[in-house]
Write a protein that holds these residues in place. Structure first.
Motif, PDB file in Angstrom:
ATOM      1  N   PRO A   1      28.113  54.081 -12.729  1.00 37.81           N
ATOM      2  CA  PRO A   1      27.113  54.880 -12.013  1.00 37.81           C
ATOM      3  C   PRO A   1      27.724  56.058 -11.262  1.00 37.81           C
ATOM      4  O   PRO A   1      28.852  55.981 -10.768  1.00 37.81           O
ATOM      5  CB  PRO A   1      26.499  53.881 -11.031  1.00 37.81           C
ATOM      6  N   TYR A   2      26.961  57.149 -11.189  1.00 41.80           N
ATOM      7  CA  TYR A   2      27.327  58.246 -10.307  1.00 41.80           C
ATOM      8  C   TYR A   2      27.066  57.811  -8.870  1.00 41.80           C
ATOM      9  O   TYR A   2      26.190  56.982  -8.612  1.00 41.80           O
ATOM     10  CB  TYR A   2      26.501  59.493 -10.623  1.00 41.80           C
ATOM     11  N   LYS A   3      27.813  58.394  -7.940  1.00 40.34           N
ATOM     12  CA  LYS A   3      27.715  57.993  -6.533  1.00 40.34           C
ATOM     13  C   LYS A   3      26.602  58.740  -5.789  1.00 40.34           C
ATOM     14  O   LYS A   3      26.651  58.865  -4.562  1.00 40.34           O
ATOM     15  CB  LYS A   3      29.047  58.232  -5.827  1.00 40.34           C
ATOM     16  N   VAL A   4      25.631  59.242  -6.524  1.00 38.09           N
ATOM     17  CA  VAL A   4      24.495  59.917  -5.892  1.00 38.09           C
ATOM     18  C   VAL A   4      23.194  59.426  -6.523  1.00 38.09           C
ATOM     19  O   VAL A   4      23.185  58.990  -7.678  1.00 38.09           O
ATOM     20  CB  VAL A   4      24.571  61.465  -6.037  1.00 38.09           C
ATOM     21  N   GLU A   5      22.119  59.491  -5.743  1.00 39.78           N
ATOM     22  CA  GLU A   5      20.781  59.225  -6.253  1.00 39.78           C
ATOM     23  C   GLU A   5      20.031  60.552  -6.274  1.00 39.78           C
ATOM     24  O   GLU A   5      20.089  61.318  -5.309  1.00 39.78           O
ATOM     25  CB  GLU A   5      20.040  58.224  -5.362  1.00 39.78           C
ATOM     26  N   MET A   6      19.328  60.810  -7.369  1.00 38.88           N
ATOM     27  CA  MET A   6      18.603  62.066  -7.509  1.00 38.88           C
ATOM     28  C   MET A   6      17.158  61.858  -7.048  1.00 38.88           C
ATOM     29  O   MET A   6      16.320  61.325  -7.772  1.00 38.88           O
ATOM     30  CB  MET A   6      18.652  62.539  -8.961  1.00 38.88           C
ATOM     31  N   VAL A   7      16.899  62.273  -5.799  1.00 39.23           N
ATOM     32  CA  VAL A   7      15.549  62.172  -5.230  1.00 39.23           C
ATOM     33  C   VAL A   7      14.815  63.473  -5.521  1.00 39.23           C
ATOM     34  O   VAL A   7      15.369  64.561  -5.320  1.00 39.23           O
ATOM     35  CB  VAL A   7      15.612  61.931  -3.710  1.00 39.23           C
TER      36      VAL A   7
ATOM     37  N   PRO B   1       8.393  71.203  -7.078  1.00 42.03           N
ATOM     38  CA  PRO B   1       9.191  70.014  -6.755  1.00 42.03           C
ATOM     39  C   PRO B   1      10.604  70.390  -6.326  1.00 42.03           C
ATOM     40  O   PRO B   1      11.213  71.302  -6.883  1.00 42.03           O
ATOM     41  CB  PRO B   1       9.203  69.241  -8.080  1.00 42.03           C
ATOM     42  N   VAL B   2      11.121  69.687  -5.311  1.00 41.88           N
ATOM     43  CA  VAL B   2      12.473  69.952  -4.819  1.00 41.88           C
ATOM     44  C   VAL B   2      13.330  68.706  -4.983  1.00 41.88           C
ATOM     45  O   VAL B   2      12.859  67.582  -4.819  1.00 41.88           O
ATOM     46  CB  VAL B   2      12.463  70.399  -3.337  1.00 41.88           C
ATOM     47  N   ILE B   3      14.599  68.921  -5.334  1.00 42.94           N
ATOM     48  CA  ILE B   3      15.552  67.817  -5.481  1.00 42.94           C
ATOM     49  C   ILE B   3      16.336  67.675  -4.178  1.00 42.94           C
ATOM     50  O   ILE B   3      16.960  68.631  -3.716  1.00 42.94           O
ATOM     51  CB  ILE B   3      16.500  68.066  -6.667  1.00 42.94           C
ATOM     52  N   THR B   4      16.249  66.481  -3.581  1.00 45.52           N
ATOM     53  CA  THR B   4      16.932  66.217  -2.307  1.00 45.52           C
ATOM     54  C   THR B   4      17.796  64.964  -2.487  1.00 45.52           C
ATOM     55  O   THR B   4      17.371  63.864  -2.163  1.00 45.52           O
ATOM     56  CB  THR B   4      15.911  66.007  -1.167  1.00 45.52           C
ATOM     57  N   PRO B   5      19.003  65.113  -3.004  1.00 39.71           N
ATOM     58  CA  PRO B   5      19.838  63.953  -3.344  1.00 39.71           C
ATOM     59  C   PRO B   5      20.265  63.147  -2.123  1.00 39.71           C
ATOM     60  O   PRO B   5      20.240  63.647  -0.988  1.00 39.71           O
ATOM     61  CB  PRO B   5      21.066  64.578  -4.020  1.00 39.71           C
ATOM     62  N   THR B   6      20.660  61.906  -2.375  1.00 33.95           N
ATOM     63  CA  THR B   6      21.290  61.100  -1.333  1.00 33.95           C
ATOM     64  C   THR B   6      22.573  60.509  -1.895  1.00 33.95           C
ATOM     65  O   THR B   6      22.737  60.389  -3.113  1.00 33.95           O
ATOM     66  CB  THR B   6      20.394  59.939  -0.852  1.00 33.95           C
TER      67      THR B   6
ATOM     68  N   ASP C   1      27.505  51.805  -1.021  1.00 34.02           N
ATOM     69  CA  ASP C   1      27.735  50.416  -1.410  1.00 34.02           C
ATOM     70  C   ASP C   1      27.191  49.479  -0.340  1.00 34.02           C
ATOM     71  O   ASP C   1      26.679  48.403  -0.634  1.00 34.02           O
ATOM     72  CB  ASP C   1      29.239  50.155  -1.615  1.00 34.02           C
ATOM     73  N   GLU C   2      27.316  49.901   0.914  1.00 30.27           N
ATOM     74  CA  GLU C   2      26.770  49.134   2.034  1.00 30.27           C
ATOM     75  C   GLU C   2      26.174  50.112   3.037  1.00 30.27           C
ATOM     76  O   GLU C   2      26.591  51.254   3.143  1.00 30.27           O
ATOM     77  CB  GLU C   2      27.860  48.301   2.718  1.00 30.27           C
ATOM     78  N   GLY C   3      25.162  49.644   3.779  1.00 28.85           N
ATOM     79  CA  GLY C   3      24.578  50.489   4.817  1.00 28.85           C
ATOM     80  C   GLY C   3      23.598  51.495   4.247  1.00 28.85           C
ATOM     81  O   GLY C   3      23.028  51.302   3.191  1.00 28.85           O
ATOM     82  N   HIS C   4      23.414  52.597   4.973  1.00 27.11           N
ATOM     83  CA  HIS C   4      22.367  53.554   4.658  1.00 27.11           C
ATOM     84  C   HIS C   4      22.844  54.630   3.674  1.00 27.11           C
ATOM     85  O   HIS C   4      23.949  55.141   3.782  1.00 27.11           O
ATOM     86  CB  HIS C   4      21.892  54.255   5.944  1.00 27.11           C
ATOM     87  N   ASP C   5      21.955  54.973   2.725  1.00 22.23           N
ATOM     88  CA  ASP C   5      22.168  56.173   1.916  1.00 22.23           C
ATOM     89  C   ASP C   5      21.934  57.378   2.838  1.00 22.23           C
ATOM     90  O   ASP C   5      21.135  57.310   3.768  1.00 22.23           O
ATOM     91  CB  ASP C   5      21.179  56.224   0.755  1.00 22.23           C
ATOM     92  N   GLU C   6      22.624  58.484   2.562  1.00 24.26           N
ATOM     93  CA  GLU C   6      22.486  59.658   3.426  1.00 24.26           C
ATOM     94  C   GLU C   6      22.175  60.898   2.600  1.00 24.26           C
ATOM     95  O   GLU C   6      22.660  61.047   1.464  1.00 24.26           O
ATOM     96  CB  GLU C   6      23.772  59.878   4.233  1.00 24.26           C
ATOM     97  N   ASP C   7      21.361  61.786   3.175  1.00 20.74           N
ATOM     98  CA  ASP C   7      21.053  63.051   2.515  1.00 20.74           C
ATOM     99  C   ASP C   7      22.335  63.832   2.253  1.00 20.74           C
ATOM    100  O   ASP C   7      23.257  63.817   3.071  1.00 20.74           O
ATOM    101  CB  ASP C   7      20.133  63.906   3.394  1.00 20.74           C
ATOM    102  N   ILE C   8      22.355  64.524   1.113  1.00 22.31           N
ATOM    103  CA  ILE C   8      23.521  65.335   0.763  1.00 22.31           C
ATOM    104  C   ILE C   8      23.045  66.509  -0.083  1.00 22.31           C
ATOM    105  O   ILE C   8      22.076  66.392  -0.836  1.00 22.31           O
ATOM    106  CB  ILE C   8      24.588  64.490   0.020  1.00 22.31           C
ATOM    107  N   SER C   9      23.693  67.649   0.057  1.00 18.01           N
ATOM    108  CA  SER C   9      23.285  68.835  -0.701  1.00 18.01           C
ATOM    109  C   SER C   9      24.040  68.913  -2.023  1.00 18.01           C
ATOM    110  O   SER C   9      25.072  68.258  -2.213  1.00 18.01           O
ATOM    111  CB  SER C   9      23.548  70.111   0.106  1.00 18.01           C
ATOM    112  N   ARG C  10      23.523  69.736  -2.917  1.00 19.83           N
ATOM    113  CA  ARG C  10      24.190  69.991  -4.207  1.00 19.83           C
ATOM    114  C   ARG C  10      25.614  70.488  -3.962  1.00 19.83           C
ATOM    115  O   ARG C  10      26.564  70.045  -4.612  1.00 19.83           O
ATOM    116  CB  ARG C  10      23.384  71.033  -4.983  1.00 19.83           C
ATOM    117  N   GLU C  11      25.732  71.406  -3.003  1.00 20.09           N
ATOM    118  CA  GLU C  11      27.037  72.010  -2.711  1.00 20.09           C
ATOM    119  C   GLU C  11      28.043  70.964  -2.231  1.00 20.09           C
ATOM    120  O   GLU C  11      29.212  70.972  -2.624  1.00 20.09           O
ATOM    121  CB  GLU C  11      26.878  73.122  -1.668  1.00 20.09           C
ATOM    122  N   GLU C  12      27.574  70.042  -1.380  1.00 16.51           N
ATOM    123  CA  GLU C  12      28.463  68.987  -0.874  1.00 16.51           C
ATOM    124  C   GLU C  12      28.870  68.027  -1.984  1.00 16.51           C
ATOM    125  O   GLU C  12      30.012  67.569  -2.027  1.00 16.51           O
ATOM    126  CB  GLU C  12      27.761  68.214   0.252  1.00 16.51           C
TER     127      GLU C  12
END
Length: 315
Positions: free
Chosen positions: A93-99, A137-142, A146-157
């Protein structure tokens, strides 16, 4: 109240095991068997009581949607030998979720209401109300924690941290938009609006695959189409089918997954109400009557079907 809270199988040929928030995953060489339990999570916390038939609802809705989108992107599924089981490829798996969001609701609305006009590096216009349709529609990845909360992250990051290569991320964005468009069409056929959802991807033999569940009430938010515009105009809450009602119940009872907060008591009435909402979503979404699988000897049934199908299922 009967429900499948967890499984603890030991299969011939099994190479590993992982217990997620709501699924139990059994590994076998290049494939895996995923058991959808009746556990439920909110705010990244597994709640103390399982919800009858929730696992079956999620697994069957996901199976329908994965079949309905297989022309867009290959997915991990090889077989669904049981209402609570999916067998498929073991992808990395990739380490991001595509929201992806078509409307301003849930987490995005809470951020917007707090004054933010940019989420995950995506600018949002002024003057929006809760549940308004976004200009596009906008893509707002997280991050995929593995544990705890997923966090918002930008494409650039994502690119700067090397979580995904630019070539692959461009593919993930294109797949995400195409899948959301298809999901929107499928929802509209049943009188629903797909508000927002998330997709997870992985790699198998060097190719990008869609993994996990898609377009389920755990991974997506739906509004009823009928009356949507009138309710927005009058500033009324939208009728929705999603897990958001569980989050709202928790918030109303003083829990948002923060340190020191305690999960409110889940009475039989609360558990039954959540179960009823999951069955409602299944029937509205599929247009089919939900056939309840018997809980009598459910664990034996699941174990047998996994063992019979894990190696006989062809690539």
């Amino acid at each position: 109240m009967e429900a499948i809270k967890e499984t603890n199988f030991s299969f011939e040929g099994q190479t590993g095991f992982y217990r997620g928030k709501v699924r139990d995953v059994y590994y076998f060489e290049d494939r895996l068997a995923v058991v959808a339990t009746d556990r439920i999570s909110a705010f990244d916390v597994v709640l103390p009581r399982a919800i009858p038939y929730k696992g079956q609802v999620l697994n069957q809705i996901a199976s329908l949607n994965l079949k309905a989108t297989s022309d867009i992107v290959p997915n991990w599924v090889l077989a669904t030998p049981d209402p609570n089981v999916t067998i498929g490829y073991h992808c990395e798996p990739y380490k991001v979720e595509m929201v992806i969001r078509g409307y301003l609701a849930g987490h995005a609305w809470r951020e917007y209401k707090a004054g933010k006009r940019s989420i995950c590096g995506v600018a949002l216009p002024e003057g929006l109300k809760e549940n308004d349709k976004l200009p596009e529609p906008v893509i707002t990845p997280t991050t995929k924690a593995d544990e705890g909360h997923d966090e918002d992250i930008s494409r650039e990051e994502i690119l700067a941290k090397g979580l995904v290569s630019e070539e692959d991320y461009t593919k993930l964005e294109a797949y995400t938009r195409a899948l959301f468009a298809r999901g929107t069409e499928l929802a509209a056929q049943q009188g629903l609006i797909l508000v927002d959802t998330k997709y997870e991807f992985g790699k198998y033999n060097g190719e990008v695959y869609l993994i996990d569940e898609i377009h389920t009430p755990d991974s997506s938010r739906y509004f009823y189409s009928e009356g949507y515009a009138d309710r927005q105009e009058q500033g009324e809450p939208q009728r929705q089918l999603s897990k958001e009602f569980v989050r709202q119940w928790l918030i109303a009872n003083g829990f948002q997954g923060k340190e020191g907060q305690k999960v409110p008591e889940m009475t039989d009435e609360v558990v039954q109400g959540i179960s009823d909402r999951y069955l409602e979503l299944y029937e509205v979404f599929t247009g089919q009557k939900f056939e309840k699988e018997d809980y009598k000897e459910a664990l034996q049934r699941i174990q047998q079907r996994v063992q019979e199908n894990i190696f006989t299922t062809k690539n």
